[in-house]
Design a protein around this motif. Structure first.
Motif, PDB file in Angstrom:
ATOM      1  N   UNK A 266       0.744  -1.241   0.077  1.00  0.00           N
ATOM      2  CA  UNK A 266      -0.050  -0.085   0.168  1.00  0.00           C
ATOM      3  C   UNK A 266       0.807   1.166   0.056  1.00  0.00           C
ATOM      4  N   UNK A 267       0.553   2.276  -0.994  1.00  0.00           N
ATOM      5  CA  UNK A 267       1.406   3.440  -1.044  1.00  0.00           C
ATOM      6  C   UNK A 267       1.103   4.328   0.296  1.00  0.00           C
ATOM      7  N   UNK A 268       2.051   4.878   0.859  1.00  0.00           N
ATOM      8  CA  UNK A 268       2.092   5.501   2.161  1.00  0.00           C
ATOM      9  C   UNK A 268       1.068   6.604   2.265  1.00  0.00           C
ATOM     10  N   UNK A 269       0.913   7.088   1.077  1.00  0.00           N
ATOM     11  CA  UNK A 269      -0.060   8.485   1.110  1.00  0.00           C
ATOM     12  C   UNK A 269      -1.573   8.206   1.132  1.00  0.00           C
ATOM     13  N   UNK A 270      -1.807   6.445   0.638  1.00  0.00           N
ATOM     14  CA  UNK A 270      -2.985   6.292   0.797  1.00  0.00           C
ATOM     15  C   UNK A 270      -3.376   5.267   2.005  1.00  0.00           C
ATOM     16  N   UNK A 271      -2.434   5.130   2.908  1.00  0.00           N
ATOM     17  CA  UNK A 271      -2.228   4.183   3.961  1.00  0.00           C
ATOM     18  C   UNK A 271      -2.963   5.042   5.211  1.00  0.00           C
ATOM     19  N   UNK A 272      -4.152   5.718   4.991  1.00  0.00           N
ATOM     20  CA  UNK A 272      -4.699   6.420   6.428  1.00  0.00           C
ATOM     21  C   UNK A 272      -5.091   5.325   7.340  1.00  0.00           C
ATOM     22  N   UNK A 291      -2.980 -19.027   5.416  1.00  0.00           N
ATOM     23  CA  UNK A 291      -1.422 -18.515   5.144  1.00  0.00           C
ATOM     24  C   UNK A 291      -1.246 -17.013   5.887  1.00  0.00           C
ATOM     25  N   UNK A 292       0.054 -17.005   5.667  1.00  0.00           N
ATOM     26  CA  UNK A 292       0.583 -15.750   6.526  1.00  0.00           C
ATOM     27  C   UNK A 292       0.198 -14.631   5.522  1.00  0.00           C
ATOM     28  N   UNK A 293      -0.122 -13.315   6.375  1.00  0.00           N
ATOM     29  CA  UNK A 293      -0.390 -12.163   5.431  1.00  0.00           C
ATOM     30  C   UNK A 293       0.390 -11.109   5.930  1.00  0.00           C
ATOM     31  N   UNK A 294       1.302 -10.395   5.012  1.00  0.00           N
ATOM     32  CA  UNK A 294       2.260  -8.999   5.435  1.00  0.00           C
ATOM     33  C   UNK A 294       1.882  -7.991   4.538  1.00  0.00           C
ATOM     34  N   UNK A 295       1.442  -7.284   5.329  1.00  0.00           N
ATOM     35  CA  UNK A 295       1.099  -5.829   4.660  1.00  0.00           C
ATOM     36  C   UNK A 295       2.416  -4.950   4.869  1.00  0.00           C
ATOM     37  N   UNK A 296       2.666  -4.431   3.483  1.00  0.00           N
ATOM     38  CA  UNK A 296       3.918  -3.429   3.418  1.00  0.00           C
ATOM     39  C   UNK A 296       3.276  -1.846   3.153  1.00  0.00           C
ATOM     40  N   UNK A 297       3.742  -0.935   3.799  1.00  0.00           N
ATOM     41  CA  UNK A 297       3.527   0.437   3.769  1.00  0.00           C
ATOM     42  C   UNK A 297       4.593   1.122   2.956  1.00  0.00           C
ATOM     43  N   UNK A 298       4.455   1.556   1.702  1.00  0.00           N
ATOM     44  CA  UNK A 298       5.503   1.874   0.797  1.00  0.00           C
ATOM     45  C   UNK A 298       5.727   3.335   0.722  1.00  0.00           C
ATOM     46  N   UNK A 299       6.786   3.913   1.066  1.00  0.00           N
ATOM     47  CA  UNK A 299       7.073   5.306   1.215  1.00  0.00           C
ATOM     48  C   UNK A 299       7.385   5.719  -0.437  1.00  0.00           C
TER      49      UNK A 299
END
Length: 299
Positions: A266-272, A291-299
């Protein structure tokens, strides 16, 4: 020219005589009838205008099965169901047209007098059957490919692109079983040789005694499977490669058995906070899995 394959403006034209059970005489009769009049309006219109002595039941069935008559009223199942009726209609129409009994009437009046039979209400074939019939009569899939529904899994897990490269430890290939043969070794134990047809290639697979015994129920023609294995030492320098199978998974189980983690970026700007809360509480919890879930906040 209806006897040849040819390419024009980047489009490949598949000719009538290249279709199984459609010979030169049948193709010539259909083309001549079309060129002398307007486009065919129905299967019955077609049989009333062709030379019914040149176009038999098998030829019409083949043309229906490959989709050559998809522009006519009715689906492939409906048209195949009335082939015999259509041939009888066409023969009767032409016989009466040439008889003295109807010599005073024009062709249009005659057709009015001979109403075309109605098609039965039948469901169209499933895509899998359409593709199966296309391959049966022209040798390949024309309107699609049965593996398209697994394209994501094949692109993610298959390494068939490495088939012609050296130093690949394990090959992972998904496809359709064809040309299955069961043979016996010197101890009279069964093993199998078959072709695996992928989206882009064909690969020979060998399943020896123990592997075959474990997976023989899945090694059946037209089954969709995913195999792992190593290159046969005999074929390393050959153009045609052979894989010795180690394991097998039904292709419809690949996603469940081979996916270990799911990554969401997820883009940092959209990760409110509100959207993240909605994602976790309303979507992920509702559709939880193993299964495992990993959420990445991308700057």
């Amino acid at each position: 020219n209806f006897w040849l394959w040819f390419c024009s403006n980047g489009e490949l034209y598949f000719t009538l005589t290249a279709v199984k059970n459609v010979g030169d005489k049948a193709a010539e009769s259909i083309v001549n009838a079309r060129e002398k009049g307007e486009n065919f309006t129905s299967l019955f219109d077609l049989t009333s205008r062709i030379n019914y002595k040149s176009v038999n039941r098998k030829a019409l069935e083949a043309l229906i099965c490959i989709g050559a008559m998809d522009s006519l009223p009715g689906n492939r199942n409906q048209l195949l169901n009335v082939v015999d009726d259509a041939l009888r209609y066409g023969q009767k129409y032409q016989d009466e047209k040439n008889s003295n009994q109807v010599s005073l009437f024009g062709a249009d009046q005659q057709k009015t007098m001979m109403n075309e039979p109605k098609l039965k209400e039948l469901p169209d074939w499933k895509e899998s059957k359409k593709l199966e019939k296309e391959k049966e009569f022209i040798g390949f899939y024309l309107s699609g490919h049965p593996l398209n529904k697994y394209r994501d899994e094949l692109e993610a897990f298959s390494n068939i692109g490495s088939l012609y490269k050296d130093n690949v430890g394990e090959y992972k290939i998904g496809g359709i079983v064809t040309n299955r043969e069961v043979r016996f070794d010197k101890n009279y134990q069964p093993w199998s040789r078959f072709t695996l047809e992928t989206l882009t290639d064909k690969v020979t697979i060998l399943a020896f005694r123990d592997t075959y015994e474990k997976n023989k129920k899945s090694i059946v023609n037209n089954n969709e499977i995913f195999v792992t294995g190593k290159m046969s030492e005999r074929d390393k320098d050959n153009k045609e490669k052979t894989i010795i199978m180690n394991s097998l998974i039904p292709l419809n189980e690949v996603r469940e058995k081979m996916v270990k983690k799911l990554h969401i970026r997820i883009d940092y700007e959209k990760a409110n906070p509100q959207k993240l809360k909605l994602l976790v509480n309303e979507i992920l919890k509702k559709y939880s899995g193993k299964i495992s879930l990993i959420i990445h906040i991308i700057d």
